[in-house]
Write a protein that holds these residues in place. Structure first.
Motif, PDB file in Angstrom:
ATOM      1  N   PHE A   1       7.403  22.073 -16.860  1.00  0.00           N
ATOM      2  CA  PHE A   1       7.122  21.359 -15.622  1.00  0.00           C
ATOM      3  C   PHE A   1       5.945  22.041 -14.931  1.00  0.00           C
ATOM      4  O   PHE A   1       5.984  23.238 -14.685  1.00  0.00           O
ATOM      5  N   ASP A   2       4.895  21.279 -14.648  1.00  0.00           N
ATOM      6  CA  ASP A   2       3.765  21.740 -13.847  1.00  0.00           C
ATOM      7  C   ASP A   2       3.890  21.027 -12.504  1.00  0.00           C
ATOM      8  O   ASP A   2       3.584  19.837 -12.404  1.00  0.00           O
ATOM      9  N   ILE A   3       4.360  21.724 -11.506  1.00  0.00           N
ATOM     10  CA  ILE A   3       4.672  21.125 -10.214  1.00  0.00           C
ATOM     11  C   ILE A   3       3.675  21.606  -9.163  1.00  0.00           C
ATOM     12  O   ILE A   3       3.431  22.805  -9.039  1.00  0.00           O
ATOM     13  N   THR A   4       3.123  20.663  -8.419  1.00  0.00           N
ATOM     14  CA  THR A   4       2.234  20.983  -7.311  1.00  0.00           C
ATOM     15  C   THR A   4       2.962  20.665  -6.012  1.00  0.00           C
ATOM     16  O   THR A   4       3.579  19.608  -5.889  1.00  0.00           O
ATOM     17  N   LEU A   5       2.902  21.601  -5.070  1.00  0.00           N
ATOM     18  CA  LEU A   5       3.564  21.436  -3.781  1.00  0.00           C
ATOM     19  C   LEU A   5       2.538  21.612  -2.677  1.00  0.00           C
ATOM     20  O   LEU A   5       1.700  22.510  -2.732  1.00  0.00           O
ATOM     21  N   GLN A   6       2.608  20.741  -1.668  1.00  0.00           N
ATOM     22  CA  GLN A   6       1.712  20.839  -0.524  1.00  0.00           C
ATOM     23  C   GLN A   6       2.488  20.546   0.755  1.00  0.00           C
ATOM     24  O   GLN A   6       2.546  19.408   1.213  1.00  0.00           O
ATOM     25  N   PRO A   7       3.102  21.589   1.329  1.00  0.00           N
ATOM     26  CA  PRO A   7       3.795  21.390   2.610  1.00  0.00           C
ATOM     27  C   PRO A   7       2.786  21.037   3.706  1.00  0.00           C
ATOM     28  O   PRO A   7       1.597  21.332   3.588  1.00  0.00           O
ATOM     29  N   ALA A   8       3.270  20.434   4.765  1.00  0.00           N
ATOM     30  CA  ALA A   8       2.414  20.005   5.879  1.00  0.00           C
ATOM     31  C   ALA A   8       1.545  21.147   6.377  1.00  0.00           C
ATOM     32  O   ALA A   8       2.024  22.255   6.614  1.00  0.00           O
ATOM     33  N   GLY A   9       0.249  20.863   6.496  1.00  0.00           N
ATOM     34  CA  GLY A   9      -0.689  21.826   7.048  1.00  0.00           C
ATOM     35  C   GLY A   9      -1.053  22.978   6.120  1.00  0.00           C
ATOM     36  O   GLY A   9      -1.710  23.921   6.536  1.00  0.00           O
ATOM     37  N   GLU A  10      -0.627  22.925   4.863  1.00  0.00           N
ATOM     38  CA  GLU A  10      -0.916  23.999   3.914  1.00  0.00           C
ATOM     39  C   GLU A  10      -1.710  23.453   2.740  1.00  0.00           C
ATOM     40  O   GLU A  10      -1.708  22.251   2.477  1.00  0.00           O
TER      41      GLU A  10
ATOM     42  N   GLY B   1       3.829  16.109  -8.297  1.00  0.00           N
ATOM     43  CA  GLY B   1       3.509  16.794  -7.059  1.00  0.00           C
ATOM     44  C   GLY B   1       4.243  16.209  -5.872  1.00  0.00           C
ATOM     45  O   GLY B   1       4.533  15.011  -5.838  1.00  0.00           O
ATOM     46  N   TYR B   2       4.555  17.081  -4.929  1.00  0.00           N
ATOM     47  CA  TYR B   2       5.164  16.679  -3.671  1.00  0.00           C
ATOM     48  C   TYR B   2       4.310  17.205  -2.530  1.00  0.00           C
ATOM     49  O   TYR B   2       3.794  18.328  -2.584  1.00  0.00           O
ATOM     50  N   GLY B   3       4.178  16.398  -1.511  1.00  0.00           N
ATOM     51  CA  GLY B   3       3.502  16.824  -0.303  1.00  0.00           C
ATOM     52  C   GLY B   3       4.222  16.277   0.911  1.00  0.00           C
ATOM     53  O   GLY B   3       4.920  15.261   0.832  1.00  0.00           O
ATOM     54  N   ILE B   4       4.084  16.961   2.015  1.00  0.00           N
ATOM     55  CA  ILE B   4       4.538  16.437   3.305  1.00  0.00           C
ATOM     56  C   ILE B   4       3.246  16.060   4.011  1.00  0.00           C
ATOM     57  O   ILE B   4       2.508  16.919   4.485  1.00  0.00           O
ATOM     58  N   CYS B   5       2.950  14.777   4.007  1.00  0.00           N
ATOM     59  CA  CYS B   5       1.666  14.266   4.493  1.00  0.00           C
ATOM     60  C   CYS B   5       1.904  13.412   5.733  1.00  0.00           C
ATOM     61  O   CYS B   5       2.617  12.409   5.656  1.00  0.00           O
ATOM     62  N   ALA B   6       1.327  13.794   6.849  1.00  0.00           N
ATOM     63  CA  ALA B   6       1.474  13.064   8.112  1.00  0.00           C
ATOM     64  C   ALA B   6       2.947  12.814   8.434  1.00  0.00           C
ATOM     65  O   ALA B   6       3.337  11.728   8.845  1.00  0.00           O
ATOM     66  N   GLY B   7       3.769  13.825   8.181  1.00  0.00           N
ATOM     67  CA  GLY B   7       5.188  13.727   8.505  1.00  0.00           C
ATOM     68  C   GLY B   7       6.026  12.956   7.506  1.00  0.00           C
ATOM     69  O   GLY B   7       7.216  12.793   7.704  1.00  0.00           O
ATOM     70  N   LYS B   8       5.442  12.483   6.418  1.00  0.00           N
ATOM     71  CA  LYS B   8       6.176  11.721   5.404  1.00  0.00           C
ATOM     72  C   LYS B   8       6.115  12.426   4.062  1.00  0.00           C
ATOM     73  O   LYS B   8       5.130  13.079   3.731  1.00  0.00           O
ATOM     74  N   VAL B   9       7.170  12.255   3.261  1.00  0.00           N
ATOM     75  CA  VAL B   9       7.201  12.821   1.913  1.00  0.00           C
ATOM     76  C   VAL B   9       6.351  11.958   0.997  1.00  0.00           C
ATOM     77  O   VAL B   9       6.487  10.731   0.973  1.00  0.00           O
TER      78      VAL B   9
END
Length: 129
Positions: free
Chosen positions: A27-36, A107-115
């Motif tokens: 698994f190659d997983i990319t994570l981008q929490p809000a503001g990071e 990949g998962y991100g928290i973008c503009a308050g949404k997953v």
């Protein structure tokens, strides 16, 4: 060929056969929490294997490998939010058709308050645009 070389050759053949039989999913997983900025990690899991990765105190990713050792199975990614009482709220579940020895990129991100979930994303690429 002396006995030592013969035994070494037999062990090498056995090891090669064992290594070939061992199945895992990468698994190659990319994570981008809000503001990071986006960050990625890799994990190899055997059939039925799973791992829990704490992204931050309030955000956790679970990765579950398929149960199938041969043929198509189903991997699962779960993005969880830890609540104040210690329980977890499921933010998103992704079921991914997976074959043994396959590389799963997501990949998962928290973008503009949404997953935001993205499949087939290059490792380290921005999830939030």
């Amino acid at each position: 060929m002396n006995k030592f070389n013969a035994i070494a050759a037999m062990l090498a053949c056995l090891w090669a056969g064992h290594a070939q039989a061992a199945r895992s999913t990468q698994f190659d997983i990319t994570l981008q929490p809000a503001g990071e900025s986006a960050r990625s990690f890799k994990v190899h899991l055997p059939p039925k294997g799973s791992v829990r990765h704490v992204i931050r105190d309030d955000l956790t990713l679970e990765v579950h490998a398929p149960a199938e050792e041969h043929g198509q199975g189903r991997s699962e990614l779960r993005l969880l939010s830890q609540q104040k009482d210690g329980s977890f709220k499921v933010l998103h579940i992704a079921g991914i058709a997976t074959f043994p020895n396959e590389v799963v990129q997501a990949g998962y991100g928290i973008c503009a308050g949404k997953v935001t979930y993205r499949s087939e994303i290059a490792p380290g690429a921005a999830v939030c645009q």
